[in-house]
Design a protein around this motif. Sequence first.
Motif, PDB file in Angstrom:
ATOM      1  N   VAL A  88       1.161  -5.816   1.833  1.00 44.33           N
ATOM      2  CA  VAL A  88       1.012  -5.518   3.258  1.00 44.33           C
ATOM      3  C   VAL A  88       1.994  -4.403   3.593  1.00 44.33           C
ATOM      4  CG1 VAL A  88       1.146  -6.409   5.610  1.00 44.33           C
ATOM      5  CG2 VAL A  88       0.354  -7.895   3.756  1.00 44.33           C
ATOM      6  N   ASP A  89       1.466  -3.237   3.882  1.00 42.29           N
ATOM      7  CA  ASP A  89       2.311  -2.057   4.081  1.00 42.29           C
ATOM      8  C   ASP A  89       2.705  -1.926   5.552  1.00 42.29           C
ATOM      9  OD1 ASP A  89       3.729   0.214   3.651  1.00 42.29           O
ATOM     10  OD2 ASP A  89       1.999   1.522   3.314  1.00 42.29           O
ATOM     11  N   GLU A  90       3.504  -2.873   6.007  1.00 41.84           N
ATOM     12  CA  GLU A  90       4.011  -2.847   7.377  1.00 41.84           C
ATOM     13  C   GLU A  90       5.488  -3.232   7.361  1.00 41.84           C
ATOM     14  OE1 GLU A  90       1.753  -5.227  10.052  1.00 41.84           O
ATOM     15  OE2 GLU A  90      -0.195  -4.550   9.285  1.00 41.84           O
ATOM     16  N   GLY A  91       6.157  -2.959   8.458  1.00 39.93           N
ATOM     17  CA  GLY A  91       7.559  -3.329   8.568  1.00 39.93           C
ATOM     18  C   GLY A  91       7.727  -4.777   8.999  1.00 39.93           C
TER      19      GLY A  91
ATOM     20  N   GLU B 244       9.258  -7.490  11.461  1.00 39.19           N
ATOM     21  CA  GLU B 244       9.713  -7.552  12.844  1.00 39.19           C
ATOM     22  C   GLU B 244      11.052  -8.288  12.945  1.00 39.19           C
ATOM     23  OE1 GLU B 244       8.222  -6.114  15.322  1.00 39.19           O
ATOM     24  OE2 GLU B 244       6.418  -5.458  14.243  1.00 39.19           O
TER      25      GLU B 244
ATOM     26  N   VAL C 202       4.107 -10.131   7.451  1.00 40.16           N
ATOM     27  CA  VAL C 202       4.644  -9.466   6.263  1.00 40.16           C
ATOM     28  C   VAL C 202       5.608 -10.448   5.603  1.00 40.16           C
ATOM     29  CG1 VAL C 202       5.843  -7.441   5.363  1.00 40.16           C
ATOM     30  CG2 VAL C 202       4.466  -7.259   7.452  1.00 40.16           C
TER      31      VAL C 202
END
Length: 246
Positions: free
Chosen positions: A80-83, A85, A167
């Motif tokens: 999952v290419d997200e930051g 939180e 993520v």
Amino acid sequence: MASKPGILTDWPWKPLGNFKYIILVPLIAEHIYSFMVKDNKDIDVSKLALFPSMLWRMLHTQLWISLSRYRIAKGTNKIVDEGIEFDQVDRERDWDDHIMFSAILFYWGNKYVPGGSHVPYWRLDGVIITMLLHAGPVEFLYYWLHRALHHHYLYSRYHSHHHSSIVTEPITSVIHPFAEHIAYFLLFAIHVFTMVLTGTVSVIALAAYVTYVDFMNNMGHCNLELIPNWLFTLLPPLKYIIYTPS
């Protein structure tokens, strides 16, 4: 937090905040005292290994956290290419609660359960029993427990807390309400009680099994693909003992 928190959502020591480890002080003090007043021949190795194993589990998890964040920072093999939180970081900061919980329960088991103390280093039959139980009834029961937790009633009150993390990190695997951890411990204690009741329990069997479960949980939620797909094609039975994030 779950969307509709149910009973036993919070850990009993939540009000203590960062001072939660103070509840372990009496146990550790009694632990140390018992070894100071006993002869070497009377020392219970299984009791001696209890708190070092707790520290090992924390170190093991921290190594996975460091590896995961390092690889994600490099941008390689991410699923999952997200930051991540900030809310997730705050929600998962107490990932060590389950290690404290199991250490306390193992301490009580060593102290009060017949056959739970003076456990030998190694017994092959106990290892075989553990493997068979895990591959058979425990996995079967875990599947249905997990299915039940995804039912709307339990999901909204408990399991949605875990799935709030989109993520995932290695520690996401153990971010559950207190009630869920009670259920998981009872499930995975099937091995322990079976070995104790049959007199086949050993220090290495317990330590290896707990490490295996931690390893699988950490790897399965690290948001990195560390094992290539071709390996599962080459060795199909591998899928029964290893699971990966994807």
